[in-house]
Design an enzyme around this catalytic site. Structure first.
Site, mmCIF file in Angstrom:
data_model
loop_
_atom_site.group_PDB
_atom_site.id
_atom_site.type_symbol
_atom_site.label_atom_id
_atom_site.label_comp_id
_atom_site.label_asym_id
_atom_site.label_seq_id
_atom_site.Cartn_x
_atom_site.Cartn_y
_atom_site.Cartn_z
ATOM 1 C CD GLU A 305 -3.265 -0.675 2.030
ATOM 2 O OE1 GLU A 305 -3.067 0.041 3.031
ATOM 3 O OE2 GLU A 305 -4.358 -1.215 1.796
ATOM 4 C CG HIS A 348 9.776 -28.651 2.018
ATOM 5 N ND1 HIS A 348 10.359 -29.878 1.808
ATOM 6 C CD2 HIS A 348 10.413 -28.098 3.073
ATOM 7 C CE1 HIS A 348 11.296 -30.067 2.734
ATOM 8 N NE2 HIS A 348 11.343 -28.996 3.507
ATOM 9 C CE LYS A 456 -11.841 0.836 1.345
ATOM 10 N NZ LYS A 456 -11.233 1.918 2.097
HETATM 11 O O1 PA5 Z 1 -3.267 1.509 5.852
HETATM 12 C C1 PA5 Z 1 -4.431 1.862 5.803
HETATM 13 O O2 PA5 Z 1 -4.791 3.022 6.086
HETATM 14 C C2 PA5 Z 1 -5.542 0.893 5.424
HETATM 15 O O3 PA5 Z 1 -5.060 -0.332 5.066
HETATM 16 C C3 PA5 Z 1 -6.517 0.722 6.603
HETATM 17 O O4 PA5 Z 1 -5.826 0.265 7.718
HETATM 18 C C4 PA5 Z 1 -7.655 -0.256 6.289
HETATM 19 O O5 PA5 Z 1 -8.270 0.080 5.090
HETATM 20 C C5 PA5 Z 1 -8.693 -0.236 7.402
HETATM 21 O O6 PA5 Z 1 -9.191 1.043 7.577
HETATM 22 P P1 PA5 Z 1 -9.965 1.498 8.858
HETATM 23 O O7 PA5 Z 1 -9.056 1.402 10.023
HETATM 24 O O8 PA5 Z 1 -10.354 2.912 8.578
HETATM 25 O O9 PA5 Z 1 -11.145 0.589 9.003
#
Ligand code: PA5
Length: 489
Positions: A305, A348, A456
């Site tokens: 990410e 493995h 989303k």
């Molecule tokens: O790194 C991030 O911001 C995302 O991966 C969030 O952690 C994830 O989408 C969950 O979001 P939230 O804590 O708002 O539910």
């Protein structure tokens, strides 16, 4: 002082050859860029306004107010000791760090054996998928009267978490009636989001419903283990101070503007050089420890990410505060693809491809020098007789590195003296800083995740969530997925 050791001999040409290895000359030539990355980060970290604006406040988490930490520790102790079960609801950064901590710092099979739990609650993680089977099985089999629920969602809007909370609420309501929300704690934005609104509304009539824990502004989900994960650590009986002391030791190393004194910076430099100059676009993280597999999974989210980005970064300064925007003139589609594996299990499995498949990976091993428990094999007379398990594991890791070297595949080792809360805190902060440096070196914004939005939006449109933008609806309607019968057999 930092106790983590980073050995990158096998990233270098003396062990894997000129074509795939990095030379001292490469490091020298890259020095300026590395220093610029370290200096830029160090500069923005000095200003709280910059840290908040850029979502870099996580760099201050190792240095939190001791009073607040003590309160969380006490509250967690109470929950851990007063309930038989605790369910944590959350996904992504609101889940992976907790799971990593759980596996690294508690005994394997913790939930299964009373003696291992030492009077503490069993821990379950839910709300991290929309697969109905797991939550169904859990709610069907746990006793709600002996269960506490912690819901973690920074935005308070995430579908997976929201759906699981609603089901858990109903389940608790059936057992407790209207007082059910006293059995729920929430970690969410102090002002915005559906979860916060729900907590606020309930608090009007009952201050103990949906008890809230402090969420520090300017901390993105995947960098938030030392904030959103603290209550979980306290519930499982880990001393918060110890984990944060490890993170602080690593933070200290990151103040050093020299690649040879700053392991996280060196790690980022080597990985970026391997990526850019040697076309190693896959990052395999392979701890030789079952207990660190979940930490490798946590790193997958962190790297993917943070660095998987379409556009480069444009730095803007407005009213003395730094902001980063997408530079649409620089289409990059960059970022290494993380893969989590574990030794020896995956020797493995994925190892065949690591050795003989495309030479497009770097492999990072994590090694634990001293295990909490070790086993000695019986004296049966064959070559294993009297050997320690840890010795076999160590030899397997060395063998894997040697085999990768023979095949001219870059690899490196991060060693921890032991799997203590302190060492684990150090390890997490190491990867967080290395990822921040990697973002700097790639000149991208490592602290947003715009690519996660499309699925989303599609879901919200299909499920008719109010507030979906007109242009989003049009984009989805105008670009349908075409399903031709011919291509379904
Ligand atoms: O790194 C991030 O911001 C995302 O991966 C969030 O952690 C994830 O989408 C969950 O979001 P939230 O804590 O708002 O539910």
């Amino acid at each position: 002082m930092s106790s983590l050791r980073f050995d990158f001999n096998n990233m270098m040409e003396h062990n894997i050859g000129k074509k795939d290895g990095i030379s001292t000359g490469d490091l020298k030539a890259f020095k300026k860029q590395a220093y610029a990355a370290q200096r830029h980060l160090a500069k923005v970290l000095l200003s709280k306004k910059d840290r908040i604006s850029l979502s870099l406040e996580w760099t201050r988490l190792p240095f939190q107010d001791e009073k607040v930490l003590a309160e969380i520790q006490t509250y967690g102790e109470q929950i851990g000791k007063n309930y038989e079960n605790v369910i944590f609801l959350g996904i992504g950064g609101s889940y992976l760090g907790l799971k990593a901590a759980q596996d690294a710092l508690l005994s394997p099979y913790y939930n299964d054996f009373k003696a291992l739990r030492k009077g503490r609650a069993r821990i379950y993680f839910e709300g991290n998928n929309l697969d109905p089977e797991t939550l169904f099985a859990l709610l069907k089999n746990l006793n709600p009267k002996k269960t506490f629920v912690v819901c973690i969602s920074k935005s308070g809007e995430t579908t997976e978490t929201k759906a699981a909370l609603e089901l858990a609420e109903n389940w608790l309501r059936k057992a407790y009636g209207k007082n059910f929300a006293k059995r729920i704690a929430v970690i969410t934005d102090p002002e915005s989001g559906a979860l916060r609104q729900k907590a606020k509304k309930a608090n009007n009539s009952d201050p103990l419903a949906y008890r809230s824990l402090p969420l520090i502004p300017g901390v993105g989900g995947r960098f938030s283990e030392f904030n959103m994960g603290l209550l979980h650590l306290a519930i499982i009986g880990v001393k918060l101070k110890e984990v944060l002391a490890g993170a602080a030791a690593m933070a200290k190393s990151c103040e050093i503007p020299d690649i040879f004194g700053n392991p996280a910076l060196m790690y980022a430099v080597l990985q970026v050089l391997a990526f850019k100059r040697k076309r190693k676009s896959i990052a395999v993280l392979m701890p030789f420890s079952e207990q660190l597999k979940a930490t490798a999974d946590w790193y997958v989210q962190l790297l993917a990410e943070s660095t998987g980005k379409k556009f480069g970064r444009k730095i803007i300064v407005e009213d003395g505060v730094e902001k980063w925007a997408e530079d649409k003139s620089r289409l990059l589609n960059t970022g290494r693809t993380p893969v989590s594996a574990r030794g020896t299990n995956d020797l493995h499995s994925i190892q065949q491809n690591n050795i003989e498949g495309r030479n497009d990976k770097t492999v990072t091993f994590i090694r634990v020098e001293k295990f909490r428990n070790d086993l000695r094999l019986p004296f049966t007379g064959d070559f294993l007789a009297g050997k320690k398990y840890s010795e076999l594991l160590k030899t397997a890791q060395e063998g894997t590195a040697w085999a990768l070297n023979r095949a001219e595949r870059p690899n490196c080792v991060i060693s921890l003296p032991e799997l203590s809360p302190r060492a684990w805190g150090e390890l997490l902060f190491f990867f967080e800083m290395a990822t921040a440096y990697e973002g700097e070196l790639l000149n991208i914004n490592a602290f947003n995740q715009p690519g996660v939005e499309s699925y989303k939006n599609f879901m919200f449109f299909k499920l008719k969530k109010p507030g979906v933008k007109k242009e989003t609806s049009e984009e989805i309607t105008n670009n349908p997925m075409v399903s031709k019968k011919r291509y379904i057999i």
